[in-house]
Design an enzyme around this catalytic site. Structure first.
Site, PDB file in Angstrom:
ATOM      1  N   CYS A 185      62.133  -4.798 -10.919  1.00 41.03           N
ATOM      2  CA  CYS A 185      62.944  -3.721 -10.932  1.00 41.03           C
ATOM      3  C   CYS A 185      64.545  -4.106 -11.150  1.00 41.03           C
ATOM      4  O   CYS A 185      65.208  -3.358 -11.649  1.00 41.03           O
ATOM      5  CB  CYS A 185      62.869  -2.926  -9.511  1.00 41.03           C
ATOM      6  SG  CYS A 185      61.346  -1.865  -9.360  1.00 41.03           S
ATOM      7  N   GLU A 239      61.995   1.796  -2.606  1.00 40.01           N
ATOM      8  CA  GLU A 239      62.899   2.168  -3.730  1.00 40.01           C
ATOM      9  C   GLU A 239      63.015   1.010  -4.699  1.00 40.01           C
ATOM     10  O   GLU A 239      62.609  -0.005  -4.289  1.00 40.01           O
ATOM     11  CB  GLU A 239      64.309   2.224  -2.700  1.00 40.01           C
ATOM     12  CG  GLU A 239      64.379   3.338  -1.725  1.00 40.01           C
ATOM     13  CD  GLU A 239      64.723   4.845  -2.260  1.00 40.01           C
ATOM     14  OE1 GLU A 239      65.012   4.833  -3.722  1.00 40.01           O
ATOM     15  OE2 GLU A 239      64.739   5.626  -1.725  1.00 40.01           O
ATOM     16  N   CYS A 240      63.415   1.422  -5.804  1.00 38.68           N
ATOM     17  CA  CYS A 240      63.664   0.522  -6.779  1.00 38.68           C
ATOM     18  C   CYS A 240      64.582  -0.527  -6.886  1.00 38.68           C
ATOM     19  O   CYS A 240      64.800  -1.439  -7.505  1.00 38.68           O
ATOM     20  CB  CYS A 240      63.403   1.250  -8.166  1.00 38.68           C
ATOM     21  SG  CYS A 240      64.792   2.385  -8.630  1.00 38.68           S
ATOM     22  N   GLY A 241      65.605   0.082  -5.875  1.00 44.41           N
ATOM     23  CA  GLY A 241      66.697  -0.776  -5.703  1.00 44.41           C
ATOM     24  C   GLY A 241      68.191   0.006  -6.534  1.00 44.41           C
ATOM     25  O   GLY A 241      69.390  -0.423  -6.297  1.00 44.41           O
ATOM     26  N   LEU A 242      68.054   1.116  -7.107  1.00 43.90           N
ATOM     27  CA  LEU A 242      68.965   1.863  -7.850  1.00 43.90           C
ATOM     28  C   LEU A 242      69.898   2.501  -6.679  1.00 43.90           C
ATOM     29  O   LEU A 242      71.280   2.587  -6.752  1.00 43.90           O
ATOM     30  CB  LEU A 242      68.662   2.785  -8.702  1.00 43.90           C
ATOM     31  CG  LEU A 242      67.690   2.326  -9.993  1.00 43.90           C
ATOM     32  CD1 LEU A 242      67.311   3.646 -10.657  1.00 43.90           C
ATOM     33  CD2 LEU A 242      68.268   1.263 -10.511  1.00 43.90           C
TER      34      LEU A 242
END
EC number: 1.8.4.8
Length: 241
Positions: free
Chosen positions: A127, A236-239
């Site tokens: 990610c 969460e993907c980190g966005l």
């Protein structure tokens, strides 16, 4: 409603935005978007993965912004249905100025360096390469961005404000649909006859990258994001976190 306009962008901070979020809690998303456009103009951008929320926001934005700006992160792993939807949205909203932003390395290059199925062995790293770094690059020219996050989507999003300070990137973030429910989202989609991803009709409430350990269908009544990174602690993907 004038708090943002009264302060230069460099003077806006978390405290200011927390106060503003409380003031705006009951505002309609259209009013929040109108204020965002008024305050930031061409320094504002919509992040879109062509989920129903971002398509709703685009439908609202075109009423207050003649040529809205948005970007789409092309990870190289999108479902064909997502890419087809992108074309349908562009046909529906020809005034949209869409930037497609990709990672600095192709899937083949990533496989050569890290081995295949990095998303399975180390999803955070995958990610970071394919989503987070491109997002940071996409946002660099702007002072504010709009996202389709809703509190109901997951516990990690349960406290988001309709506007907040993105401390990681030093900019303002608008979440105009933060208070909306799943029912409100789909009522709007139906009422406005907006295009949406057909995978939503096949048990995929949240759609990300195509490997099934990144995006899988979920049972009726389950957490809408429980199909993301199934079997991993990742949420969460980190966005957005």
């Amino acid at each position: 409603m004038n708090l943002l306009q009264d302060q230069p962008a460099m003077g806006i901070d978390q405290t200011t935005l927390e106060h503003l979020a409380r003031q705006w809690e009951d505002l309609a998303p259209e009013a929040i978007l109108a204020e965002a456009v008024r305050c930031f103009g061409d320094k504002l951008v919509l992040a879109s993965a062509f989920g129903p929320e971002s398509i709703i926001l685009l439908d609202m934005l075109v009423k207050v912004w003649p040529r809205p700006q948005a970007f789409f992160l092309e990870t190289g792993f999108h479902f064909p249905e997502t890419l087809a939807l992108k074309d349908r949205v562009l046909a529906r909203f020809p005034q949209l100025q869409l930037e497609v932003v990709g990672p600095l390395m192709s899937v083949a290059q990533q496989n050569a360096i890290y081995g295949e199925r990095l998303h399975d062995r180390n999803p955070d790293h995958c990610c970071a390469i394919r989503k987070v770094e491109p997002l940071n690059r996409a946002l660099a020219p702007y002072k504010a961005w709009i996202a389709g996050m809703r509190r109901e989507q997951s516990p990690t999003r349960g406290q988001i404000g309709v506007v907040q300070w993105d401390s990681r990137r030093g900019m303002v973030k608008f979440n105009p649909l933060a208070t909306w429910t799943h029912k409100q989202v789909w009522a709007y989609i139906v009422e406005r006859d907006l295009p949406y991803n057909p995978l939503h009709d096949e048990g995929f409430p949240s759609i990300g990258c195509s490997p099934l350990n990144c995006t899988a269908p979920v049972a009726d009544g389950a957490d809408p994001r429980s199909g993301r990174w199934r079997g991993k602690a990742k949420t969460e993907c980190g966005l957005h976190a």
